[in-house]
Design an enzyme around this catalytic site. Sequence first.
Site, PDB file in Angstrom:
ATOM      1  N   GLU A   1      38.624  46.081  39.913  1.00 45.46           N
ATOM      2  CA  GLU A   1      38.943  44.657  39.787  1.00 45.46           C
ATOM      3  C   GLU A   1      38.837  43.983  41.164  1.00 45.46           C
ATOM      4  O   GLU A   1      38.185  42.964  41.303  1.00 45.46           O
ATOM      5  CB  GLU A   1      40.361  44.509  39.221  1.00 45.46           C
ATOM      6  CG  GLU A   1      40.816  43.074  39.023  1.00 45.46           C
ATOM      7  CD  GLU A   1      42.304  42.977  38.718  1.00 45.46           C
ATOM      8  OE1 GLU A   1      43.026  43.989  38.885  1.00 45.46           O
ATOM      9  OE2 GLU A   1      42.744  41.871  38.327  1.00 45.46           O
ATOM     10  N   HIS A   2      39.509  44.566  42.154  1.00 38.93           N
ATOM     11  CA  HIS A   2      39.453  44.048  43.524  1.00 38.93           C
ATOM     12  C   HIS A   2      38.843  45.099  44.427  1.00 38.93           C
ATOM     13  O   HIS A   2      39.241  46.267  44.368  1.00 38.93           O
ATOM     14  CB  HIS A   2      40.860  43.744  44.065  1.00 38.93           C
ATOM     15  CG  HIS A   2      41.663  42.822  43.210  1.00 38.93           C
ATOM     16  ND1 HIS A   2      42.593  43.270  42.285  1.00 38.93           N
ATOM     17  CD2 HIS A   2      41.673  41.471  43.117  1.00 38.93           C
ATOM     18  CE1 HIS A   2      43.146  42.235  41.675  1.00 38.93           C
ATOM     19  NE2 HIS A   2      42.614  41.125  42.154  1.00 38.93           N
TER      20      HIS A   2
ATOM     21  N   SER B 160      46.295  46.031  36.707  1.00 40.21           N
ATOM     22  CA  SER B 160      45.655  45.594  37.936  1.00 40.21           C
ATOM     23  C   SER B 160      45.291  46.789  38.811  1.00 40.21           C
ATOM     24  O   SER B 160      45.885  47.857  38.705  1.00 40.21           O
ATOM     25  CB  SER B 160      46.607  44.667  38.691  1.00 40.21           C
ATOM     26  OG  SER B 160      45.885  43.860  39.573  1.00 40.21           O
TER      27      SER B 160
ATOM     28  N   GLN C  24      53.474  36.415  19.744  1.00 38.79           N
ATOM     29  CA  GLN C  24      53.668  35.229  18.900  1.00 38.79           C
ATOM     30  C   GLN C  24      53.013  33.983  19.518  1.00 38.79           C
ATOM     31  O   GLN C  24      52.520  33.113  18.801  1.00 38.79           O
ATOM     32  CB  GLN C  24      55.156  35.001  18.601  1.00 38.79           C
ATOM     33  CG  GLN C  24      56.076  34.849  19.814  1.00 38.79           C
ATOM     34  CD  GLN C  24      56.569  36.182  20.361  1.00 38.79           C
ATOM     35  OE1 GLN C  24      55.945  37.224  20.187  1.00 38.79           O
ATOM     36  NE2 GLN C  24      57.700  36.142  21.053  1.00 38.79           N
TER      37      GLN C  24
ATOM     38  N   TYR D 132      47.690  31.418  28.554  1.00 38.94           N
ATOM     39  CA  TYR D 132      48.937  32.173  28.499  1.00 38.94           C
ATOM     40  C   TYR D 132      49.378  32.555  29.907  1.00 38.94           C
ATOM     41  O   TYR D 132      48.600  33.135  30.663  1.00 38.94           O
ATOM     42  CB  TYR D 132      48.789  33.439  27.643  1.00 38.94           C
ATOM     43  CG  TYR D 132      50.130  34.116  27.477  1.00 38.94           C
ATOM     44  CD1 TYR D 132      51.077  33.558  26.626  1.00 38.94           C
ATOM     45  CD2 TYR D 132      50.470  35.249  28.206  1.00 38.94           C
ATOM     46  CE1 TYR D 132      52.341  34.126  26.497  1.00 38.94           C
ATOM     47  CE2 TYR D 132      51.726  35.822  28.091  1.00 38.94           C
ATOM     48  CZ  TYR D 132      52.657  35.257  27.228  1.00 38.94           C
ATOM     49  OH  TYR D 132      53.909  35.811  27.113  1.00 38.94           O
TER      50      TYR D 132
ATOM     51  N   HIS E 174      52.392  45.885  41.462  1.00 39.00           N
ATOM     52  CA  HIS E 174      52.221  45.079  40.249  1.00 39.00           C
ATOM     53  C   HIS E 174      52.896  45.700  39.039  1.00 39.00           C
ATOM     54  O   HIS E 174      53.610  45.034  38.293  1.00 39.00           O
ATOM     55  CB  HIS E 174      50.734  44.879  39.947  1.00 39.00           C
ATOM     56  CG  HIS E 174      50.246  43.529  40.327  1.00 39.00           C
ATOM     57  ND1 HIS E 174      50.804  42.377  39.849  1.00 39.00           N
ATOM     58  CD2 HIS E 174      49.255  43.135  41.163  1.00 39.00           C
ATOM     59  CE1 HIS E 174      50.173  41.333  40.366  1.00 39.00           C
ATOM     60  NE2 HIS E 174      49.229  41.766  41.182  1.00 39.00           N
TER      61      HIS E 174
ATOM     62  N   GLN F   9      48.715  45.976  45.371  1.00 37.60           N
ATOM     63  CA  GLN F   9      48.421  46.231  43.960  1.00 37.60           C
ATOM     64  C   GLN F   9      49.440  47.168  43.347  1.00 37.60           C
ATOM     65  O   GLN F   9      49.841  47.000  42.196  1.00 37.60           O
ATOM     66  CB  GLN F   9      47.025  46.847  43.785  1.00 37.60           C
ATOM     67  CG  GLN F   9      45.926  45.826  43.753  1.00 37.60           C
ATOM     68  CD  GLN F   9      46.233  44.691  42.820  1.00 37.60           C
ATOM     69  OE1 GLN F   9      46.421  44.891  41.630  1.00 37.60           O
ATOM     70  NE2 GLN F   9      46.331  43.491  43.347  1.00 37.60           N
TER      71      GLN F   9
ATOM     72  N   ASN G 123      51.311  41.360  28.820  1.00 40.73           N
ATOM     73  CA  ASN G 123      51.690  42.761  28.626  1.00 40.73           C
ATOM     74  C   ASN G 123      50.896  43.369  27.458  1.00 40.73           C
ATOM     75  O   ASN G 123      49.989  42.743  26.914  1.00 40.73           O
ATOM     76  CB  ASN G 123      53.204  42.863  28.390  1.00 40.73           C
ATOM     77  CG  ASN G 123      53.632  42.137  27.124  1.00 40.73           C
ATOM     78  OD1 ASN G 123      52.802  41.821  26.260  1.00 40.73           O
ATOM     79  ND2 ASN G 123      54.914  41.865  26.998  1.00 40.73           N
TER      80      ASN G 123
ATOM     81  N   GLU H 296       6.887  38.459  10.485  1.00 40.39           N
ATOM     82  CA  GLU H 296       8.254  38.805  10.076  1.00 40.39           C
ATOM     83  C   GLU H 296       8.495  38.486   8.602  1.00 40.39           C
ATOM     84  O   GLU H 296       9.627  38.556   8.132  1.00 40.39           O
ATOM     85  CB  GLU H 296       9.262  38.093  10.990  1.00 40.39           C
ATOM     86  CG  GLU H 296       9.143  38.575  12.439  1.00 40.39           C
ATOM     87  CD  GLU H 296      10.245  38.061  13.352  1.00 40.39           C
ATOM     88  OE1 GLU H 296      11.042  37.200  12.929  1.00 40.39           O
ATOM     89  OE2 GLU H 296      10.307  38.545  14.507  1.00 40.39           O
TER      90      GLU H 296
ATOM     91  N   HIS I 122       9.937  29.863   7.373  1.00 44.48           N
ATOM     92  CA  HIS I 122       9.867  29.579   8.811  1.00 44.48           C
ATOM     93  C   HIS I 122       8.453  29.137   9.183  1.00 44.48           C
ATOM     94  O   HIS I 122       8.263  28.223   9.971  1.00 44.48           O
ATOM     95  CB  HIS I 122      10.219  30.831   9.623  1.00 44.48           C
ATOM     96  CG  HIS I 122      11.683  31.132   9.698  1.00 44.48           C
ATOM     97  ND1 HIS I 122      12.441  31.451   8.592  1.00 44.48           N
ATOM     98  CD2 HIS I 122      12.542  31.169  10.753  1.00 44.48           C
ATOM     99  CE1 HIS I 122      13.692  31.674   8.971  1.00 44.48           C
ATOM    100  NE2 HIS I 122      13.784  31.510  10.270  1.00 44.48           N
TER     101      HIS I 122
ATOM    102  N   ASP J   4      44.247  36.094  45.364  1.00 45.44           N
ATOM    103  CA  ASP J   4      45.236  35.999  44.287  1.00 45.44           C
ATOM    104  C   ASP J   4      45.828  34.602  44.211  1.00 45.44           C
ATOM    105  O   ASP J   4      46.253  34.160  43.145  1.00 45.44           O
ATOM    106  CB  ASP J   4      46.382  36.991  44.531  1.00 45.44           C
ATOM    107  CG  ASP J   4      45.962  38.422  44.282  1.00 45.44           C
ATOM    108  OD1 ASP J   4      44.962  38.628  43.574  1.00 45.44           O
ATOM    109  OD2 ASP J   4      46.627  39.335  44.806  1.00 45.44           O
TER     110      ASP J   4
END
Lengths: 441, 441
Positions: B327-328, B238, B189, B127, B263, B260, B212, B415, B420, B361
Amino acid sequence: MKQLDWNQLDESARRDALARPTQSRTDDLSGGVARIVAAVRERGDDALREFSAAYDGCTLDALEVTEAEFAAAEAALDPVLKAAIDEAAARIEHYHRATASKPVAVETAPGVRLERVVRPINRVGLYVPAGTAPLPSTALMLGVPARVAGCRSVVLCSPARADGNCDAAVLYAARVTGVHRVFKIGGAQAIAAMAYGTDSVPRCDKLFGPGNAWVTEAKLQVSVDANGASIDMPAGPSEVLVIADELANPVFVAADLLSQAEHGVDSQVILLTPSKAMIEKAASEVEKQCAELPRSEIAVKSLAQSRLILVDSLAQAVDVSNRYAPEHLIVQVQDPHALLDGIESAGAVFLGEWAPESLGDYCSGSNHVLPTYGHARSYSGVSVSSFQKQITVQDVSAAGLRAIGPCAATLAAAEQLEAHRRAVTLRLAALDARETTEASP
Amino acid sequence: MKQLDWNQLDESARRDALARPTQSRTDDLSGGVARIVAAVRERGDDALREFSAAYDGCTLDALEVTEAEFAAAEAALDPVLKAAIDEAAARIEHYHRATASKPVAVETAPGVRLERVVRPINRVGLYVPAGTAPLPSTALMLGVPARVAGCRSVVLCSPARADGNCDAAVLYAARVTGVHRVFKIGGAQAIAAMAYGTDSVPRCDKLFGPGNAWVTEAKLQVSVDANGASIDMPAGPSEVLVIADELANPVFVAADLLSQAEHGVDSQVILLTPSKAMIEKAASEVEKQCAELPRSEIAVKSLAQSRLILVDSLAQAVDVSNRYAPEHLIVQVQDPHALLDGIESAGAVFLGEWAPESLGDYCSGSNHVLPTYGHARSYSGVSVSSFQKQITVQDVSAAGLRAIGPCAATLAAAEQLEAHRRAVTLRLAALDARETTEASP
């Protein structure tokens, strides 16, 4: 067991033939688990004690297993079983060390050095069920890779019996693998305790291990909460698919089918073979061996949703297996290696007549926490990597920035991210200014 | 930006100082997304067209991007941007090939050979958002590792503009990476279409990429459905954390914080430094540079939830950073390598003054799809492994079964899994029988 001929089935019948027992997240289950999770978050240890009384039938004062309890468990354990646990742990460690991620370093442009470093997940939580029977092997399969990964805090939860003790073999296995703390807590409440922490139970970053529908649902719920914990993989009932040719030993084929069928009433076992005779022989052997099993009642139920499927070739068997994506795939054919390249999706693969799945379940060294329910299409089994993170480190010199900075600036501009662009161009300008200064007399 | 002194804060104030903007899965959002997912599952392409009209404002006949559209996109693209995309793709491929998992084989006992083989996830869905701006770099970051992994079906969805076309740079980047099919679909969707398939969009096993709140929620919903698809990782806004000493260049520090902050309004940026003077200088540079940015309105809002924090040492900065798990992580100190060993949790690390985050990036070669919101405690960024499965193959000879079979049988008995056990002991008995036969005259 239903007998089917793959090439006589239309697409919809083929889909039915490989359909798994439905796993529905009912509102009852989701709601019940959500209430348990909320109770543990709100009332911590008090809630854990109440649930232990209600569900495990035991009154607990301290939730954590003490040194005295570990010692008593070890003293009570059959030495043969102890030796088997030690032996299995050693082989599991051997394989897991060999397959751990290694650091990598590479220069992608002059002055641009990228390094991938590996770090343990600091705080991990392991769940070891003890429903119909305790599972010391699961303690090994989770504890060993956690130790090899170097996790700093390894917590294990397993339900207590009515007498307030955890199973001795589970405790011994946990100790052998170096698990740091063990708690006598089971079910959804154990998952909630490890995901959010209580006064007794330390909060964990990632949770591992199989469990019943309540445990599975609790793992899902905490994994989609940004303040919860991540999980190893979605769980589902155990399953095996056997590919056999006409020369396979039907006694072994039947034994392998039954070793999954006895797991639970929702387990599923499938045989794919190009030999009509093998279908007959396997069916009659399954019936015969099943009658002798103490858990035959469970096996009979799971066999009801299982299939013996005739295919036109071993190649077709591999195709059908890939479509099903079994947790365990046993290949009992004359030249099993010839089929390996074609195998795309499976949790673990067992080649040849001397490789029953039980070896991988216990002590060949590989992990038995594997993707079920078709998740083998996109998940791997638990490994050392499951207990680690990989971090990319960028080490860039002034020359490196000069080499690749303009490319970054162009892309940042195309994405209308001006501050991203300036973080590069301000530095390039500083380099230019410096060179001008150095070049002047 | 709030200025804080870490050593003047009590535990609760420290928690507040590192708190991220709340990400709540509201009932409105969950319900809205569930309705979209259900509509796509029920009415397929028709539903997709309706949502495109409603949300993207475009009327689509064919949902898939055609060869003619790819050609037109390429023809329309600025040659400098094309070259930058090519250059970035090559470096991303270089690093990702170097860090791909390799097969491993190891003998854990005589006659017990375990092999870890690597297989691509066959069908993957990528995506690429195109909200405030299209993101061709994300097409590269997802498409390149999918190709390196060898995925057989690589599908990409990205929303169309009102004119019914996808962004030309996104289409070109998708083509450069070898994505097989591109669909002009966005939002929840698109996620539903790739998870369940429609007449036009092929069903995928695993979905990747940022998005989003609607996209993120849709990914969560399909990931907890056993019949849905797995996902790369949970998403979040971010963020960057900068560790700077008193000799760092405040112009660069401020530029990195702003890269950042621009963003989104929920982005978070944090500076940790033992230098009071650096806090003053960075604050004033941020203000100055921010005013010049086209997205300054967004940056101002995200700066409001950001912090400049005084620590007593670089070692304490590393501790606080590990607690936050950014994250960074940008390390602008005189000897950045000295801090690397202590860094435990971060998506990606940038060492030294010439390594702005923008390089990672776009084009240093590492991946920019990274764990945010503290998920770096347990998740790694996207890599080739994210597009692959690892399967353990067990190859056991008769001697191997003899060597390890008894251990498996002991554990199976403990067990209470008799089938088994028998899968092993039946084979051992067959071996004994064979030897007796061979030994007789």
